[in-house]
Design a protein around this motif. Sequence first.
Motif, mmCIF file in Angstrom:
data_model
loop_
_atom_site.group_PDB
_atom_site.id
_atom_site.type_symbol
_atom_site.label_atom_id
_atom_site.label_comp_id
_atom_site.label_asym_id
_atom_site.label_seq_id
_atom_site.Cartn_x
_atom_site.Cartn_y
_atom_site.Cartn_z
ATOM 1 N N GLY A 136 26.404 44.806 24.587
ATOM 2 C CA GLY A 136 27.549 44.924 25.481
ATOM 3 C C GLY A 136 28.825 44.460 24.830
ATOM 4 N N ILE A 137 29.880 44.429 25.609
ATOM 5 C CA ILE A 137 31.187 43.979 25.125
ATOM 6 C C ILE A 137 31.534 42.660 25.803
ATOM 7 N N ARG A 138 31.947 41.685 24.997
ATOM 8 C CA ARG A 138 32.335 40.394 25.568
ATOM 9 C C ARG A 138 33.813 40.384 25.908
ATOM 10 N N ARG A 139 34.647 40.919 25.006
ATOM 11 C CA ARG A 139 36.089 40.766 25.210
ATOM 12 C C ARG A 139 36.854 41.846 24.456
ATOM 13 N N THR A 140 37.990 42.229 25.015
ATOM 14 C CA THR A 140 38.899 43.186 24.382
ATOM 15 C C THR A 140 40.216 42.497 24.087
ATOM 16 N N GLY A 141 40.738 42.684 22.874
ATOM 17 C CA GLY A 141 42.008 42.087 22.483
ATOM 18 C C GLY A 141 43.161 43.076 22.598
ATOM 19 N N ALA A 184 43.980 46.089 20.167
ATOM 20 C CA ALA A 184 43.933 45.409 18.873
ATOM 21 C C ALA A 184 42.524 45.262 18.312
ATOM 22 N N HIS A 185 41.596 44.751 19.102
ATOM 23 C CA HIS A 185 40.246 44.491 18.597
ATOM 24 C C HIS A 185 39.287 44.338 19.768
ATOM 25 N N TYR A 217 46.366 46.428 10.333
ATOM 26 C CA TYR A 217 47.279 45.447 9.740
ATOM 27 C C TYR A 217 46.920 44.014 10.101
ATOM 28 N N GLU A 218 46.005 43.835 11.086
ATOM 29 C CA GLU A 218 45.663 42.492 11.537
ATOM 30 C C GLU A 218 44.385 41.972 10.866
ATOM 31 N N HIS A 219 44.015 40.751 11.230
ATOM 32 C CA HIS A 219 42.881 40.078 10.594
ATOM 33 C C HIS A 219 41.570 40.826 10.789
ATOM 34 N N HIS A 220 41.320 41.308 12.005
ATOM 35 C CA HIS A 220 40.061 41.996 12.265
ATOM 36 C C HIS A 220 40.230 43.050 13.350
ATOM 37 N N SER A 221 39.352 44.034 13.312
ATOM 38 C CA SER A 221 39.287 45.093 14.311
ATOM 39 C C SER A 221 38.099 44.887 15.238
#
Length: 320
Positions: free
Chosen positions: A65-70, A11-12, A51-55
Amino acid sequence: MAPKHEIAHLAHAELLTPEPEKSLDFFTRVMGLTENGSDGDSVYLRTWDDYEHHSLKLTAHHTSGIRRTGLRAGSQEALERRVKAIDEAGLGIGWQDGDPGLGPTYLFRDPDGHEFELYWESEWYQAPPELAPALKNQPQAYPGRGVCVRRLDHINYLAAEVESSSEFVRDVLGAHTTEQILLDNGNIGGRWLTFTNKSYDLVYTRDWTGSRGRLHHLAFATDTREDILRAADIFLENGVHIETGPHKHAIQQTFFLYVYEPGGNRIELCNPLTRLVLAPDWKTITWTEAERAKGQAWGLKTIESFHTHGTPPVPSPEQG
């Protein structure tokens, strides 16, 4: 083994940057994402066909870096089943209120330490009048700005051990391994996994530093290969560092271009839209070290930095 389609899709992602203003300019003006709100040190950005609020959640931080994957679950019931399975695997963190547009969110980690959030409730994006599309089956008007990427496509994580994290995503979350690299020493060098009919959503590749929880790259899909060729000129004109490409991968056959955004994170533009995995009994394709040494699909040798650059930066084993 978890049933398929319990996870609906990637999702994001939340990306960290030590250069928030420059990174925001890169993602909005150069990449063509649209800003959709902010909260503290974070800005929410969306691709035009999401289609969602944010990508993408772009967050100012002392490093990259990356903190989190949705990940969005396939239903409320699927969410509850996967939460139970994650808890049983001992990798759950707990529930929290979701970001804007999201309902209750369950946090967890993979065995390598990458953080994820899983949710079901999602508020579908309603474009304001100035962003309303001409076609009602499209969430937002085509922005016609910069590269104009269509959607977040996949995430490639660096992992100290590819096997444990990829097996967790397969056995607990229900992904399927479509392709992998088998090293001469018997270890897995990389695995490509999918929750959908896309050929891959998440990738794990071995981190040569032995570090955990790092990012190799975040990838956005374009409509066509020609968009990637056009993007190369856009990046050139805007002083964006092009690492490698445009070219075609042998694994997954993705047409690609890799750049570094101002915060140091590797970003891929890819065009995998013509390749789907429709076979329910797809058999994992395994590549050997010798096969990978031949380079990419049309003979381009893999650039050295592709094996050494990751975020956040860490000292190399040689540096101690």
